[in-house]
Write a protein that holds these residues in place. Structure first.
Motif, PDB file in Angstrom:
ATOM      1  N   PHE A   1      -6.004 -13.570   3.794  1.00 31.58           N
ATOM      2  CA  PHE A   1      -7.073 -13.297   4.458  1.00 31.58           C
ATOM      3  C   PHE A   1      -6.942 -12.090   5.295  1.00 31.58           C
ATOM      4  N   VAL A   2      -5.839 -11.815   5.555  1.00 29.29           N
ATOM      5  CA  VAL A   2      -5.485 -10.567   6.597  1.00 29.29           C
ATOM      6  C   VAL A   2      -5.011  -9.519   5.346  1.00 29.29           C
ATOM      7  N   ILE A   3      -4.355  -9.910   4.413  1.00 28.12           N
ATOM      8  CA  ILE A   3      -4.001  -8.517   3.626  1.00 28.12           C
ATOM      9  C   ILE A   3      -5.035  -7.930   2.849  1.00 28.12           C
ATOM     10  N   ARG A   4      -6.157  -8.655   2.558  1.00 32.84           N
ATOM     11  CA  ARG A   4      -7.100  -7.995   1.592  1.00 32.84           C
ATOM     12  C   ARG A   4      -7.965  -6.963   2.763  1.00 32.84           C
ATOM     13  N   PRO A   5      -8.338  -7.211   3.743  1.00 34.73           N
ATOM     14  CA  PRO A   5      -9.101  -6.371   4.483  1.00 34.73           C
ATOM     15  C   PRO A   5      -7.993  -5.092   4.951  1.00 34.73           C
ATOM     16  N   LEU A   6      -7.210  -5.142   5.266  1.00 32.63           N
ATOM     17  CA  LEU A   6      -6.003  -4.187   5.374  1.00 32.63           C
ATOM     18  C   LEU A   6      -5.700  -3.241   4.040  1.00 32.63           C
ATOM     19  N   LEU A   7      -5.602  -3.781   3.108  1.00 31.30           N
ATOM     20  CA  LEU A   7      -5.445  -3.078   1.750  1.00 31.30           C
ATOM     21  C   LEU A   7      -6.829  -2.232   1.607  1.00 31.30           C
ATOM     22  N   ALA A   8      -7.991  -2.692   1.921  1.00 30.36           N
ATOM     23  CA  ALA A   8      -9.087  -1.968   1.587  1.00 30.36           C
ATOM     24  C   ALA A   8      -8.942  -0.874   2.805  1.00 30.36           C
ATOM     25  N   ALA A   9      -8.760  -1.058   4.018  1.00 25.69           N
ATOM     26  CA  ALA A   9      -8.673  -0.057   5.016  1.00 25.69           C
ATOM     27  C   ALA A   9      -7.543   1.154   4.580  1.00 25.69           C
TER      28      ALA A   9
ATOM     29  N   ARG B   1       2.714   3.844  13.216  1.00 27.13           N
ATOM     30  CA  ARG B   1       1.960   3.666  14.712  1.00 27.13           C
ATOM     31  C   ARG B   1       0.944   4.651  15.057  1.00 27.13           C
ATOM     32  N   ALA B   2       1.050   5.940  15.017  1.00 24.53           N
ATOM     33  CA  ALA B   2       0.214   6.872  15.266  1.00 24.53           C
ATOM     34  C   ALA B   2      -1.141   7.228  14.245  1.00 24.53           C
ATOM     35  N   VAL B   3      -0.736   6.844  13.040  1.00 20.25           N
ATOM     36  CA  VAL B   3      -1.710   7.324  11.953  1.00 20.25           C
ATOM     37  C   VAL B   3      -2.106   6.363  11.217  1.00 20.25           C
ATOM     38  N   ILE B   4      -1.586   5.245  10.871  1.00 17.65           N
ATOM     39  CA  ILE B   4      -2.021   4.030   9.920  1.00 17.65           C
ATOM     40  C   ILE B   4      -2.765   3.000  10.782  1.00 17.65           C
ATOM     41  N   MET B   5      -1.904   2.797  11.865  1.00 15.49           N
ATOM     42  CA  MET B   5      -2.448   1.545  12.544  1.00 15.49           C
ATOM     43  C   MET B   5      -3.903   1.543  13.156  1.00 15.49           C
ATOM     44  N   PRO B   6      -4.114   2.632  13.721  1.00 18.09           N
ATOM     45  CA  PRO B   6      -5.324   3.199  14.443  1.00 18.09           C
ATOM     46  C   PRO B   6      -6.715   2.982  13.663  1.00 18.09           C
ATOM     47  N   GLU B   7      -6.181   3.368  12.477  1.00 16.80           N
ATOM     48  CA  GLU B   7      -7.452   3.281  11.346  1.00 16.80           C
ATOM     49  C   GLU B   7      -7.456   1.941  10.720  1.00 16.80           C
ATOM     50  N   ALA B   8      -6.332   1.039  10.985  1.00 18.64           N
ATOM     51  CA  ALA B   8      -6.533  -0.219  10.536  1.00 18.64           C
ATOM     52  C   ALA B   8      -6.740  -1.334  11.663  1.00 18.64           C
TER      53      ALA B   8
ATOM     54  N   ALA C   1       0.739  -1.054  -0.093  1.00 16.49           N
ATOM     55  CA  ALA C   1       0.040   0.102   0.029  1.00 16.49           C
ATOM     56  C   ALA C   1       0.710   1.263   0.028  1.00 16.49           C
ATOM     57  N   PHE C   2       2.089   1.215   0.587  1.00 20.51           N
ATOM     58  CA  PHE C   2       2.910   2.458   0.748  1.00 20.51           C
ATOM     59  C   PHE C   2       3.985   2.524   0.323  1.00 20.51           C
ATOM     60  N   VAL C   3       4.633   1.568  -0.148  1.00 21.48           N
ATOM     61  CA  VAL C   3       6.046   1.335  -0.712  1.00 21.48           C
ATOM     62  C   VAL C   3       5.769   0.974  -2.158  1.00 21.48           C
ATOM     63  N   PRO C   4       5.705   1.779  -3.078  1.00 22.36           N
ATOM     64  CA  PRO C   4       5.515   1.626  -4.506  1.00 22.36           C
ATOM     65  C   PRO C   4       6.650   1.087  -5.119  1.00 22.36           C
ATOM     66  N   PHE C   5       6.622  -0.328  -6.028  1.00 17.61           N
ATOM     67  CA  PHE C   5       7.679  -0.768  -6.731  1.00 17.61           C
ATOM     68  C   PHE C   5       7.223  -1.298  -7.756  1.00 17.61           C
ATOM     69  N   PRO C   6       7.786  -1.851  -8.596  1.00 14.36           N
ATOM     70  CA  PRO C   6       7.282  -2.436 -10.151  1.00 14.36           C
ATOM     71  C   PRO C   6       6.874  -3.826  -9.575  1.00 14.36           C
TER      72      PRO C   6
ATOM     73  N   ALA D   1      -6.688   1.988   1.802  1.00 14.93           N
ATOM     74  CA  ALA D   1      -7.281   2.593   0.699  1.00 14.93           C
ATOM     75  C   ALA D   1      -8.370   3.660   0.897  1.00 14.93           C
ATOM     76  N   LEU D   2      -8.932   3.498   2.081  1.00 16.80           N
ATOM     77  CA  LEU D   2      -9.750   4.462   2.878  1.00 16.80           C
ATOM     78  C   LEU D   2      -9.107   5.674   3.329  1.00 16.80           C
ATOM     79  N   LEU D   3      -7.837   5.529   3.789  1.00 17.55           N
ATOM     80  CA  LEU D   3      -6.928   6.379   4.576  1.00 17.55           C
ATOM     81  C   LEU D   3      -6.590   7.702   3.728  1.00 17.55           C
ATOM     82  N   PRO D   4      -7.320   8.888   4.389  1.00 16.99           N
ATOM     83  CA  PRO D   4      -6.827   9.972   3.453  1.00 16.99           C
ATOM     84  C   PRO D   4      -5.049  10.412   3.552  1.00 16.99           C
ATOM     85  N   ARG D   5      -4.621  10.522   2.459  1.00 13.59           N
ATOM     86  CA  ARG D   5      -3.401  10.782   2.027  1.00 13.59           C
ATOM     87  C   ARG D   5      -2.887  12.061   2.790  1.00 13.59           C
ATOM     88  N   GLN D   6      -3.914  12.970   2.994  1.00 12.22           N
ATOM     89  CA  GLN D   6      -3.578  14.264   3.638  1.00 12.22           C
ATOM     90  C   GLN D   6      -2.979  14.070   5.069  1.00 12.22           C
TER      91      GLN D   6
END
Length: 299
Positions: free
Chosen positions: A177-185, A209-216, A103-108, A187-192
């Motif tokens: 089964f863990v990856i799919r729900p996390l990727l969906a969560a 720890r403070a921004v991403i995981m509380p929403e996930a 989700a957050f480390v773009p690579f080919p 994707a809803l996280l505002p990039r701002q």
């Protein structure tokens, strides 16, 4: 006067229609309710009724006493819980890491890996065990490669036929089964939010720890609870692994019901399995409701 008479007449016409309006939603609920009762409730009830049958044809709790008091049942229960908890913990750790990377480390090739993860969800579980056998079995590719390098004849990797092999296969199969729900969560996280946290000087670990995981957390709990229930009732991976010392509750049900034809004993173990699964589901719902109703959550 004419208007009043028309209103009273219309009100009189609407009154008899009110019961029909109440009955119609009830009629729509009957077909799915009947399907659930026939397809799910009735077989479970038959299993529970079968568990109280005795060998002489009567009914009683003698089968329950003998089965629950046996060392085989207690060992299988402990081994089932240990494998399920360990596999779930491994899926949560590996799935969280892979979801963050995707989700957050773009690579080919990240989109290709995501599609491969979706493909694993569509495969039966025993295919993973079969692939593990070709890779890590006694005559598998890894042992053959090690034998060519070291010159040894005996297989070096023997973990596949132990609880560790079952856990490794379950982690490989159930991690998506863990990856799919996390990727969906994610994707809803505002990039701002991530940009603001980074602009304020927060390190990547602190943002995680403070921004991403509380929403996930809700997605992580949902995926983890699903994996725990699936690993608790997994049968194909354990059976195809061929581990002789790994006897779980589903394998014990199979042995009692199919091999020894002890249907009452198998029904007792199956009922215990049902109770354990329902207890885990109710516990998950209570914990999830408490988390969602926390002080930091908004309705």
């Amino acid at each position: 006067m004419t208007a009043l008479l028309e209103r009273s007449a219309s009100a009189g016409d609407a009154a008899p229609r009110e019961p029909a309006g109440r009955i119609r939603p009830l009629l729509w609920t009957l077909p799915p309710l009947c399907i659930v009762l026939i397809a799910a409730v009735y077989p479970l009830a038959r299993v529970c009724l079968e568990s109280v049958k005795l060998r002489d044809g009567g009914t009683g709790l003698g089968t329950w006493t003998s089965v629950l008091g046996s060392q085989a049942f207690r060992s299988a229960l402990w081994r089932t819980i240990a494998i399920a908890v360990t596999s779930t913990a491994g899926c949560l750790i590996l799935g969280t890491f892979l979801a963050i990377v995707l989700a957050f480390v773009p690579f080919p090739g990240s989109s290709l890996i995501g599609r491969l993860i979706d493909t694993i969800l569509a495969l039966p579980s025993f295919l993973i065990t079969l692939a593990f056998t070709f890779l890590y079995g006694s005559a598998g590719a890894m042992n053959a490669l090690i034998a060519n390098i070291t010159g040894t004849s005996s297989p070096t990797l023997n973990f596949l036929y132990t609880p560790a092999g079952v856990i490794a296969a379950e982690i490989t199969f159930f991690t998506p089964f863990v990856i799919r729900p996390l990727l969906a969560a994610f994707a809803l996280l505002p990039r701002q939010q991530l940009d603001v946290a980074a602009s304020l000087g927060a390190s990547p670990l602190r943002v995680l720890r403070a921004v991403i995981m509380p929403e996930a957390w809700p997605a992580l709990m949902a995926g983890g609870s699903l994996v725990l229930l699936l690993t608790l009732n997994e049968f194909g991976i354990v059976l195809f692994t061929g581990a002789k010392g790994v006897i779980t509750l589903p394998v014990l049900i199979y042995t009692r019901g199919i091999v020894t034809f002890d249907l009452a004993g198998a029904a007792v173990i199956a009922t215990a399995q049902i109770v354990l699964s329902l207890a885990l589901y109710v516990g998950y719902r209570l914990i999830f409701a408490r988390v969602m109703a926390g002080p930091g959550r908004k309705d």
